[in-house]
Design an enzyme around this catalytic site. Structure first.
Site, PDB file in Angstrom:
ATOM      1  N   SER A 103       0.792  -1.222   0.000  1.00 51.82           N
ATOM      2  CA  SER A 103       0.000   0.000   0.000  1.00 51.82           C
ATOM      3  C   SER A 103       0.822   1.269   0.000  1.00 51.82           C
ATOM      4  O   SER A 103       0.276   2.365  -0.082  1.00 51.82           O
ATOM      5  CB  SER A 103      -0.978  -0.007   1.173  1.00 51.82           C
ATOM      6  OG  SER A 103      -0.312   0.246   2.374  1.00 51.82           O
ATOM      7  N   LYS A 146      -6.342   4.578   8.867  1.00 47.64           N
ATOM      8  CA  LYS A 146      -5.336   5.425   8.229  1.00 47.64           C
ATOM      9  C   LYS A 146      -5.749   6.895   8.233  1.00 47.64           C
ATOM     10  O   LYS A 146      -4.919   7.788   8.452  1.00 47.64           O
ATOM     11  CB  LYS A 146      -5.084   4.939   6.802  1.00 47.64           C
ATOM     12  CG  LYS A 146      -4.310   3.618   6.746  1.00 47.64           C
ATOM     13  CD  LYS A 146      -4.213   3.089   5.307  1.00 47.64           C
ATOM     14  CE  LYS A 146      -3.280   1.876   5.215  1.00 47.64           C
ATOM     15  NZ  LYS A 146      -3.219   1.323   3.836  1.00 47.64           N
TER      16      LYS A 146
END
Lengths: 207, 207, 207
Positions: A103, A146
């Site tokens: 990611s 996140k």
């Protein structure tokens, strides 16, 4: 010799050229982390070295990012031979924390281009997204954690993969009000936000 | 062949160029250790070899230190081509004791710069701190044990990461009176203390 | 391949250039062993190959010894380019016996210098001690067993690390009478004994 320390959320007050904030997702929640890329010395051929206890998938991400960034630069700044003339080193602190996963792809690519072009990215920006070798931005996990981590780190703008739009829409209103979000389907979208003037970014605001 | 020996606290009476005292934290308490860096022979390209039973994280720290030191030297002493012309060897005694962790980062960087500039660091100095690739100094564990170890080794000045300030403040008054402490947020701070004249250091005293 | 053989105590009647007796400590007691170093062939760059079932710590000791010996020779015999012109091979018999630990450091360094300078060390000499990269001699284990082994091998002079002085002093008088001991704090001390004239050695006798 030295115990692992829980990563702190900011180590830069303003991000210099070659440094971009990424977002990771751990069993303890989300964390922000800076990916740092520097030119170590002149070199006769392209060379990338990586540190930061990266796992196999993440190491491959660095290779994808390097291949993509070299091609991008060649296409967009044909006279810029930075990547052919420098030995490059990419690191992700904290050095003792094992890291893995794909990611960080768009973040790694952006650090490389920032360094090669000599331009810092806009401030208070974080991003997360896997990248394919031809620049497609693929969805990742842990969006909620996140985004919260980015807010703790003082970030006001995040770039997310377009296929994570539903995860964003499931966040509560309060969280979404604190962050300006941009959805990227290709690296072109990431590049335009990361290196844009603030004016443009504001106009592109979506939430 | 030969049993491991508990590390003794001093092997140098005064530290030569390329040698800097670090502080480590083990299950048995803190220990001081000297990181030694020497130029082995002329070389046509930059090369660093490491020994001392270093684990993976510590090996990466040597790479980060080497990249950072080369860039620092290039920026601050542009005509100094020491790193491009020498084969360098870094060792941490005792050779049989496995060592790992990122907390020797600033110490490793300082040995390299001391060697390249031909300047020893100030005497009776020890330091501990992880370093990021662009020079941020990150917090480490075991501050209490490390400070006590530095005192056993006759050190009167230590450099600690700024984010370990709270750990320092939790030490008892007696311990803090015996040591002059400097807090570093970037490698610039470390450099200024390590290579300063004593006069300047005294003026900067904090506790 | 081949069962481990109990090391015999002498395989040389007088030690040639490049060969120095070390002392090791095993679960069966102390043993003396010869470290052998030879020049195999001309080479365009410095190269050291090692055999003898050395473990990781011992392999690192060979690197430290090689780095140190090259620097020492460069400093003390600047016109001697032996190490840059020869491929060197270091071996410790018996080849089937696994060996490890750092305590052969000073012995390895001495074989390399003996070879490069073309001078054998004084006869009936054995030594043990870890060496740091800048030449500090660090203490090792098994002093009693090693001294007894040296006596079985007909040795009359041993070099021990200065920090093992107490171990020596704890030996009984009979044992100490049979051996002339020299304590080394840096490699300089080792060198002076190993390559000295006998006259000087006698004068330097300590016990």
């Amino acid at each position: 010799v030295g115990a692992p320390i829980f990563p702190k959320d900011r180590i830069f007050d303003s991000t210099p050229t070659g440094v971009v904030m990424g977002l990771a997702w751990t069993s303890l929640g989300g964390v922000s982390l800076f990916i740092e890329t520097v030119a170590v010395a002149p070199s006769e051929k392209a060379a990338l070295r990586c540190t930061g206890q990266m796992g196999d998938v993440m190491k491959e991400s660095t290779e994808i990012a390097f291949s993509f960034a070299r091609r991008w630069l060649h296409e967009h700044e044909p006279t810029n031979d930075f990547f052919d003339k420098n030995q490059i080193h990419m690191h992700i602190p904290e050095g003792a924390t094992p890291k893995d996963g794909p990611s960080a792809g768009i973040t790694m690519t952006t650090t490389l281009l920032s360094l090669a072009m000599g331009k810092p990215v806009r401030q208070k920006l974080a991003m997360t997204g896997e990248m394919s070798l031809t620049g497609s931005v693929l969805p990742v996990g842990g969006i909620k954690e996140k985004v919260l981590a980015s807010q703790r780190a003082g970030v006001d703008t995040v770039i997310l993969p377009v296929d994570n739009k539903r995860d964003w829409e499931e966040l509560d209103d309060k969280t979404r009000e604190l962050t300006r979000v941009h959805f990227a389907s290709t690296y072109r979208d990431v590049f335009d936000i990361a290196f844009s003037e603030d004016k443009v970014v504001s106009a592109a605001r979506k939430a």
